[in-house]
Design an enzyme around this catalytic site. Structure first.
Site, PDB file in Angstrom:
ATOM      1  N   GLU A  89       0.820  -1.207   0.000  1.00 48.22           N
ATOM      2  CA  GLU A  89       0.000   0.000   0.000  1.00 48.22           C
ATOM      3  C   GLU A  89       0.858   1.264   0.000  1.00 48.22           C
ATOM      4  O   GLU A  89       0.472   2.283  -0.567  1.00 48.22           O
ATOM      5  CB  GLU A  89      -0.952   0.006   1.201  1.00 48.22           C
ATOM      6  CG  GLU A  89      -2.114  -0.980   1.074  1.00 48.22           C
ATOM      7  CD  GLU A  89      -1.707  -2.423   1.358  1.00 48.22           C
ATOM      8  OE1 GLU A  89      -0.597  -2.640   1.903  1.00 48.22           O
ATOM      9  OE2 GLU A  89      -2.492  -3.338   1.048  1.00 48.22           O
TER      10      GLU A  89
ATOM     11  N   HIS B 131     -11.593  -4.879   7.975  1.00 50.74           N
ATOM     12  CA  HIS B 131     -12.201  -4.602   6.677  1.00 50.74           C
ATOM     13  C   HIS B 131     -13.399  -3.652   6.783  1.00 50.74           C
ATOM     14  O   HIS B 131     -14.107  -3.464   5.817  1.00 50.74           O
ATOM     15  CB  HIS B 131     -12.694  -5.901   6.018  1.00 50.74           C
ATOM     16  CG  HIS B 131     -11.601  -6.776   5.479  1.00 50.74           C
ATOM     17  ND1 HIS B 131     -10.665  -7.369   6.272  1.00 50.74           N
ATOM     18  CD2 HIS B 131     -11.311  -7.171   4.215  1.00 50.74           C
ATOM     19  CE1 HIS B 131      -9.847  -8.092   5.518  1.00 50.74           C
ATOM     20  NE2 HIS B 131     -10.211  -7.980   4.269  1.00 50.74           N
TER      21      HIS B 131
END
Lengths: 361, 326
Positions: free
Chosen positions: B60, B129
């Site tokens: 990321e 999540h």
């Protein structure tokens, strides 16, 4: 002055003892000196696969949450866990059920976790093992921290991190192996190279021919092992862990295996992966080769096999039954363990939450 | 004209702007070959090729950094972070670099990148999540943060975000991806950033929401209407820069305000709206502001997910609290 840059691939050993087609005889490594010593490893792999298949089935029938199957990777986790001592610490990721089960995390705990219940990370077994890391690769740096604490306290212990091939692209991974080398930490990093990071193949992650050679830049040993050969994994991990335990420093191990399953139960790998590739990999899967070896060595019979299958099946049946009978936590449980002591303002929220929803879920 | 889901609307907007502008490229994990784990980039690789639709290594930080580098040197990257909870290792790139490029170079460089990421709960996923990090992002000057609440807003705000001269984070409520459909004409018309939208008008109370809480608030308004209580529902849509005007105007009429968001209560973005009401609309208020929010706990795993997320019932309860105040 001319500086010569070498672009040669560093020498990375690849260790295998029992490949998919043998050899079925020869010397075994010190960690598993005879055929009898392989039986517990074989049993652990079959137990893992039985459990894993049940998890997928429970998801399919809506009784388990999203689950990342470890089908085909049983030898890595069983080998890693078998090479560790009880007081070592495992810092796993989300496909390391084989290692967790072999370390003593119970099937019910894993079912609870994957079923969406926090109690599944409260392991009754390996009390110091970390919860699985979902954010890919971020636990590598934590493992270095665990190892540093062991070193500071002069404990003869080793911290073991397990992560996937995709995680080897993360900055945290490089920071972890570099720091482990710089501080000579008792740490072993196991890269479980299963070929795929969801839809992205290993070849897209890096042009480096091996992942193990990333150790070269960190100045630590890097080694590749056949991740579908539980004998080789146990051997390589035992040597690395025992060297780390006596102050010999960290090792990066790349276990080459294959993700025979979808990424998770909500993924469909057929959209991005050829069936032929998967079929070919089934010929390399880790369980059949050891069964053949054990049978060939005369230490494993058909009756043994049947007994093991039924034992694993019974255990998983009982675990599933127990898991399904455990009701959800009460609403207020989400306030537990956020802090050691709940701040008064949040205590009021807990009371309000019970008023909002009632206790039962 | 076909019925388009939220996630299809995003893919439609991305394709439209890639067609319009060669500088637009899409990068992220699983965005190319797989078309995104939620299919938000479905079909883009086939249509625009591997130079403009790129599966990155699983990292990321580098996805964020590639965005800054591309945007800082004249491209228009629309990067995807697979879930908001995975954004934090790219936060240095967003907070220290993307948002400050224009300021640090006194306007010589800028950073017109878009970071799209699914946000919020409601799909019973694994840990990490379900985050709703809008308040964290709202603390970053120079960064625009958008939370679309419908397929048409997803389409229009995504177009606006790509065309915006500065960095924009789009938080896409994952529970809306397939939950709603709308007729959308792929006409390339953007919706304005920095604007709050009045979704429903009523004289008794003002409900302020964004993202997944807009439909819950509209449902709450339906419930309230059956009891004769008429609610105004305002979709903030752009978290930062916040358009406070419609909220102030509405509260001037209703005198009562409920703010609904999914993120934890403490220092959630609702706190900013409440503070602005205290600063600029105190004399309009007939009752203290109430919030229907997530609790100040970790977002729970699937079994307790629904007990964390504020729903229409909790919004209705908050409305009753502000109405019952003398």
């Amino acid at each position: 002055m001319t500086t010569h840059v070498t672009t040669e691939t560093p020498e990375i050993p690849f260790v295998t003892h029992i490949g998919p087609d043998g050899p079925w005889a020869g010397t075994l490594p010190d960690a598993t000196p005879d055929a009898h010593s392989l039986i517990p490893l074989y049993r652990a792999m079959v137990r893992t696969r039985t459990f894993d298949a049940r998890c997928v089935a429970l998801h399919r029938t809506g009784r388990l949450g999203t689950y990342s199957s470890c089908l085909g990777q049983e030898a890595v986790g069983v080998g890693v866990a078998s090479a560790m001592l009880e007081d070592d610490v495992l810092v796993p990721s989300y496909r390391d059920q084989a290692a967790q089960l072999t370390r003593g995390v119970t099937p019910v705990e894993l079912l609870l976790y994957w079923g969406g219940d926090e109690r599944g990370s409260d392991f009754s077994g390996p009390k110091r093992d970390f919860p699985i890391c979902i954010t890919v690769g971020e636990h590598s740096v934590q493992t270095a921290g665990v190892a540093l604490g062991m070193k500071i306290r002069k404990r003869p212990e080793v911290a073991v991190c397990m992560m996937g091939d995709g995680a080897s692209s993360k900055g945290a991974f490089y920071e972890a192996i570099n720091t482990a080398g710089a501080l000579n930490l008792p740490m072993v990093m196991v890269l479980v190279n299963n070929g795929w990071a969801i839809s992205v193949p290993r070849s897209t992650q890096t042009v480096a021919p091996t992942l193990a050679q990333k150790a070269v830049a960190a100045g630590i040993p890097g080694i590749q092992v056949d991740g579908n050969d539980v004998v080789a994994v146990t051997d390589v991990c035992s040597q690395a862990i025992e060297r780390a335990r006596v102050g010999g420093g960290p090792t990066l191990i790349e276990a080459v295996t294959y993700r025979l399953s979808d990424h998770t139960t909500v993924d469909d790998a057929r959209r991005y992966r050829d069936d032929e590739e998967v079929s070919a990999q089934w010929k390399r899967e880790p369980i059949a080769r050891i069964r053949t070896f054990l049978a060939d060595q005369g230490v494993w019979t058909k009756a043994d096999e049947e007994a093991l299958r039924s034992e694993c099946s019974d255990e998983v049946d009982a675990a599933a039954e127990e898991y399904l009978a455990i009701g959800p936590q009460p609403t207020e449980a989400m306030f537990d363990f956020v802090w050691a002591e709940l701040p008064p303002d949040v205590e009021r929220q807990r009371i309000q939450a019970t008023l909002d929803w009632g206790k039962d879920v | 004209m076909s019925e388009t889901t939220f996630v299809q609307a995003i893919a439609m907007a991305l394709a439209r702007e890639m067609e319009n502008d060669d500088r637009v490229v899409v990068l992220g994990e699983d965005v190319a070959r797989s078309g995104g784990v939620f299919r938000a980039t479905d079909g883009l690789l086939e249509r625009f090729g591997p130079d403009r639709v790129i599966d990155t290594p699983l990292a990321e930080t580098v996805i964020g950094g590639l965005g800054v580098g591309l945007a800082g040197d004249g491209m228009r990257p629309a990067i995807e972070i697979q879930f908001a909870g995975f954004m934090y290792s790219a936060l240095d790139q967003i907070l220290n670099h993307a948002s400050r490029m224009r300021n640090r170079t006194r306007g010589r460089l800028s950073c017109p990148m878009v970071l799209r990421t699914p946000t919020g709960g409601g799909i019973k996923p694994p840990e990490h999540h379900s985050d709703s990090p809008e308040a964290i992002l709202a603390q970053i000057p120079g960064l625009t943060t958008v939370v679309p609440s419908s397929p048409s807003k997803a389409y229009g705000l995504t177009l606006a975000a790509i065309r915006d001269p500065d960095p924009v984070v789009i938080l896409e409520p994952a529970r809306l991806y397939r939950a709603t459909r709308a007729d959308i004409t792929d006409d390339g018309v953007a919706m304005p950033l920095g604007m709050s939208f009045v979704e429903r008008e009523g004289a008794d109370v003002t409900i302020v929401a964004w993202g997944g809480m807009v439909s819950e608030s509209l449902a709450a308004a339906d419930d309230l209407a059956t009891d004769g209580i008429e609610a105004t529902v305002i979709d903030v849509a752009t978290i930062s820069p916040l358009d406070m005007q419609p909220i102030l105007e509405s509260v001037e009429r209703t005198g009562r305000c409920v703010i609904a968001h999914e993120a934890a209560r403490q220092s959630g973005f609702g706190a900013e709206i409440a503070a602005r009401l205290a600063e600029e609309g105190l004399t309009s208020l007939l009752a203290p502001v109430a919030r229907a929010t997530g609790y100040d706990t970790i977002f729970p795993l699937a079994r307790l997910e629904n007990r964390y997320m504020p729903n229409r019932g909790r919004v209705v309860a908050a409305v009753h609290r502000v109405l019952e105040y003398a």
